[in-house]
Scaffold this motif. Sequence first.
Motif, short mmCIF file in Angstrom:
data_model
loop_
_atom_site.label_atom_id
_atom_site.label_comp_id
_atom_site.label_asym_id
_atom_site.label_seq_id
_atom_site.Cartn_x
_atom_site.Cartn_y
_atom_site.Cartn_z
N ILE A 148 -13.01 -0.95 -0.76
CA ILE A 148 -13.09 -0.04 -1.92
C ILE A 148 -13.31 -0.83 -3.20
O ILE A 148 -12.67 -1.87 -3.41
CB ILE A 148 -11.77 0.77 -2.05
N GLY A 149 -14.19 -0.33 -4.06
CA GLY A 149 -14.45 -1.04 -5.31
C GLY A 149 -15.48 -2.13 -5.13
O GLY A 149 -15.89 -2.77 -6.08
N GLY A 150 -15.88 -2.37 -3.89
CA GLY A 150 -16.88 -3.40 -3.64
C GLY A 150 -18.27 -2.86 -3.93
O GLY A 150 -18.46 -1.69 -4.23
N ASP A 151 -19.25 -3.74 -3.86
CA ASP A 151 -20.62 -3.38 -4.16
C ASP A 151 -21.41 -3.56 -2.88
O ASP A 151 -21.37 -4.62 -2.26
CB ASP A 151 -21.14 -4.31 -5.26
N THR A 202 0.83 -1.20 0.00
CA THR A 202 0.00 0.00 0.00
C THR A 202 0.87 1.26 0.00
O THR A 202 0.40 2.33 -0.38
CB THR A 202 -0.90 0.07 1.25
#
Lengths: 199, 199
Positions: free
Chosen positions: A179-182, A99
């Motif tokens: 992040i980027g999840g639904d 990261t």
Amino acid sequence: MTWEGPKPISRVVEGLSRLPGIGPKTAQRLTYYLLRASREQVGELADALRDLKDNVKLCSTCFNISDQDPCHICTNPRRDQSTICVVEEPLDLVAIERTARFGGVYHVLHGAISPMDGIGPDELRIRPLISRLGPGTKVQEVILATNPNLEGDATAMYITKLVEPLGIKITRLARGLPIGGDLEYADEITLGNAFAGRS
Amino acid sequence: MTWEGPKPISRVVEGLSRLPGIGPKTAQRLTYYLLRASREQVGELADALRDLKDNVKLCSTCFNISDQDPCHICTNPRRDQSTICVVEEPLDLVAIERTARFGGVYHVLHGAISPMDGIGPDELRIRPLISRLGPGTKVQEVILATNPNLEGDATAMYITKLVEPLGIKITRLARGLPIGGDLEYADEITLGNAFAGRS
């Protein structure tokens, strides 16, 4: 006993199929691939494996795996020695390094407390962590980055109890939606935590 | 460049991730598994890999991979030298040996005719097969066990044309429904062939 090919082949098949997630079929496919691969490629892999056991040790400060002791994170003058991030496994450290958002140093526990598996605090590198926080320490913050599951939480709780009396700041990684999840696919516990921790 | 761990580790990760079907994540997981595995297990795998390249050769008769030449199938007095089973790859031979239903000898082509991939008959071990069927041969039957696909069929057809004039019996493996399969899920070509070949 079925015929598995000549001895040199069955040896490789056997060796590979002992690796996690590699069944006998995959091991066989990999072996026959290696048979066609260049001598250099196979030799390089064999050497690397030998080297892995000969030249990798644990850093005596943070217990990360390293080719030098102390490791190059502990000895890096640009790393902030006042912040220790505590992780369960070396791979967790690798994930955090990726990261590029953490500039402190680490402490690798090599596991988590798990009574079901017979792993208590003494099986982990918790005692050396406490030693690093003793009198004269430069450490001002301990970030507990154990896994967000039962064992990780139990381990974090245990360490918190030991560190709190020392007057050192203790934090845990934030929990919420990846992040980027639904939202639709988030499990209810993650979603519930995300609500509770909204900012 | 992200940090992948010390050099001895990244070397193994790299070596493993060059294997087919093993991505960088899996390679990393395997490497960290090996780090915890016993020195014996890792050393044995490294030795086996070295040995694979040093001690495996092709049988000069059937072109199967072997640790001796001629291989132990070709030299086995209990194998029927009058029946040759022609396969594309050494792994096909292993699959047939597993059935324990074939007592003859083999011929490994090391591929199939595939103009798309630039593989013509001369890239395969077809010429040495024809030599085995020359004057004074004991061979009475050639079983073409190439794959049941376009390339396999083209290869079988090519070999048939060469062998037919020699007056040797040529057969192909039966095509039909796989045992344990479900009619409902059979593809139409397999099912069609199964109808055509009903007995």
